[in-house]
Scaffold this active site. Structure first.
Site, short mmCIF file in Angstrom:
data_model
loop_
_atom_site.label_atom_id
_atom_site.label_comp_id
_atom_site.label_asym_id
_atom_site.label_seq_id
_atom_site.Cartn_x
_atom_site.Cartn_y
_atom_site.Cartn_z
N LYS A 140 0.83 -1.21 0.00
CA LYS A 140 0.00 0.00 0.00
C LYS A 140 0.87 1.26 0.00
CE LYS A 140 -3.47 2.90 0.75
NZ LYS A 140 -4.41 3.33 -0.29
N LYS A 171 -0.15 11.76 6.04
CA LYS A 171 0.10 10.61 6.93
C LYS A 171 0.72 9.47 6.13
CE LYS A 171 -3.11 7.83 7.24
NZ LYS A 171 -3.54 6.59 6.57
P1 NAD Z 1 -12.22 9.11 7.74
O1 NAD Z 1 -11.48 10.03 8.63
O2 NAD Z 1 -13.25 9.65 6.82
O3 NAD Z 1 -12.94 7.97 8.62
C1 NAD Z 1 -12.38 7.43 9.81
C2 NAD Z 1 -13.52 7.12 10.78
O4 NAD Z 1 -12.94 6.55 11.97
C3 NAD Z 1 -14.29 8.37 11.24
O5 NAD Z 1 -15.68 8.15 11.09
C4 NAD Z 1 -13.91 8.52 12.73
O6 NAD Z 1 -14.94 9.08 13.52
C5 NAD Z 1 -13.63 7.08 13.10
N1 NAD Z 1 -12.78 6.93 14.29
C6 NAD Z 1 -11.67 7.63 14.61
N2 NAD Z 1 -11.15 7.15 15.75
C7 NAD Z 1 -11.95 6.15 16.17
C8 NAD Z 1 -11.94 5.26 17.28
N3 NAD Z 1 -10.96 5.33 18.22
N4 NAD Z 1 -12.91 4.35 17.37
C9 NAD Z 1 -13.88 4.26 16.43
N5 NAD Z 1 -13.96 5.06 15.37
C10 NAD Z 1 -13.00 6.00 15.23
O7 NAD Z 1 -11.10 8.31 6.92
P2 NAD Z 1 -11.28 7.49 5.55
O8 NAD Z 1 -11.10 8.41 4.40
O9 NAD Z 1 -12.49 6.64 5.64
O10 NAD Z 1 -9.96 6.58 5.60
C11 NAD Z 1 -9.82 5.50 6.54
C12 NAD Z 1 -8.50 4.81 6.29
O11 NAD Z 1 -8.46 4.30 4.95
C13 NAD Z 1 -7.27 5.71 6.44
O12 NAD Z 1 -6.19 4.99 6.98
C14 NAD Z 1 -6.98 6.11 5.00
O13 NAD Z 1 -5.62 6.45 4.81
C15 NAD Z 1 -7.37 4.85 4.25
N6 NAD Z 1 -7.80 5.04 2.86
C16 NAD Z 1 -8.60 6.09 2.51
C17 NAD Z 1 -8.98 6.25 1.19
C18 NAD Z 1 -9.82 7.44 0.72
O14 NAD Z 1 -9.85 7.70 -0.49
N7 NAD Z 1 -10.53 8.15 1.61
C19 NAD Z 1 -8.56 5.33 0.22
C20 NAD Z 1 -7.79 4.24 0.61
C21 NAD Z 1 -7.41 4.11 1.94
#
Ligand code: NAD
Length: 292
Positions: free
Chosen positions: A172, A240
């Site tokens: 990744k 990040k």
């Molecule tokens: P986001 O910030 O939109 O969602 C994260 C969620 O986790 C939020 O709803 C938050 O409230 C929740 N959260 C935070 N701490 C928490 C805890 N202790 N307990 C329970 N819930 C908690 O992020 P995202 O865009 O959905 O991305 C999530 C992961 O996937 C990240 O690591 C990101 O790098 C990866 N990712 C994102 C994408 C993208 O395009 N958005 C693509 C591939 C990978």
């Protein structure tokens, strides 16, 4: 083959992934620290939970989709967490992008407690999450991967066991390096095309037919051309990932000059208050450099 899932982290990606698991016939119990996120999952057919442990209690598998390493550590090691209260099926899959070093530690700690752990980060963005067409790259033991695979099929199309614990994150991070530098290349081309006075939408269509075609030009090009900085994969999350790429590279003594350059540009974007914008908003760095 369907089963029960405890899904933790219902943000941009997680809410769509949880919904697709429900549509694939799985039972989903959902937890997020944001109450509205849980309510939205319930509206999509999930059962609500008040802690990671409650989400996982009766589940075959617990899936986490959280921002960064500290949040995944909190959900595993914290109070009401999954180390002390593992899912009934004793299988945890983290699909966030986090540190491979932390992943190997979690794998060892959970294994000592009798629970399997798989790192399975994803690529394909919010569009891939919505359409259940994610690319999933998984690290961990083959037997544990086989148990997780039916659930992966509800969220993605390209699903690959890439190696030992942490290998999913290692692949990744290579993915993110390419994404960051690709975005920079597309923003740079748009800056030059604009200054040259060409029709940018037409330029994009032409380039998509040739050897400069890319996912970024295809999916993010329209927002860059329209000046739409808003939604998508947040700049803070990209920073990040670029930090994780550079930590890995330093640990292994691999020079990454291209990554270093684009990281500086994302830091500049964050300094201008754009950390919450989508990562296509790197075009604003070029707007500033060309005084637009
Ligand atoms: P986001 O910030 O939109 O969602 C994260 C969620 O986790 C939020 O709803 C938050 O409230 C929740 N959260 C935070 N701490 C928490 C805890 N202790 N307990 C329970 N819930 C908690 O992020 P995202 O865009 O959905 O991305 C999530 C992961 O996937 C990240 O690591 C990101 O790098 C990866 N990712 C994102 C994408 C993208 O395009 N958005 C693509 C591939 C990978």
């Amino acid at each position: 083959q369907t089963g029960s899932v405890g899904f933790i982290g219902l943000g941009t990606m997680g809410r769509e992934m949880a919904r697709n698991l429900i549509e694939a016939g799985h039972t989903v119990t959902a937890f997020d620290i944001v109450g509205d996120a849980v309510a939205a999952a319930v509206a999509a057919g999930a059962k609500p939970a008040k802690s990671p442990a409650e989400a996982a209690a009766n589940a075959d598998i617990a899936i986490t989709m959280l921002p960064d390493t500290p949040q995944v550590e909190e959900v595993i090691y914290g109070e009401g967490g999954l180390l002390a209260s593992p899912p009934r099926g004793r299988l945890i899959v983290d699909m966030s992008t986090i540190s491979p070093v932390a992943v190997r530690r979690m794998h060892a700690d959970l294994k000592a407690a009798g629970t399997d752990f798989i790192d399975a980060p994803v690529s394909g963005g919010p569009i891939g999450a919505k359409n259940a067409t994610l690319t999933i790259m998984a690290g961990g033991e083959a037997a544990a991967f086989a148990r997780a695979e039916p659930f992966f099929r509800g969220m993605g199309t390209t699903i690959t066991h890439v190696g030992a614990p942490g290998a999913g994150q290692a692949v990744k991070l290579c993915n993110q390096l390419i994404c960051g530098i690709n975005i920079q290349a597309v923003c740079e081309a748009i800056a030059l095309g604009r200054a040259s006075g060409v029709d940018l939408e037409q330029m994009r269509s032409v380039l998509l037919g040739g050897s400069a075609a890319s996912w970024m030009l295809d999916k993010l090009g329209p927002a860059m051309i329209a000046g739409d900085a808003d939604a998508g994969f947040r700049i803070d999350l990209m920073l990040k990932d670029l930090r994780l790429v550079q930590e890995q590279a330093q640990a292994l003594s691999v020079p990454l000059p291209g990554t270093a350059l684009v990281t500086s540009q994302y830091i500049e974007a964050r300094a201008h208050g754009e950390g919450g914008n989508g990562n296509q908003a790197l075009f604003r760095v070029y707007d500033r450099m060309t005084n637009r």
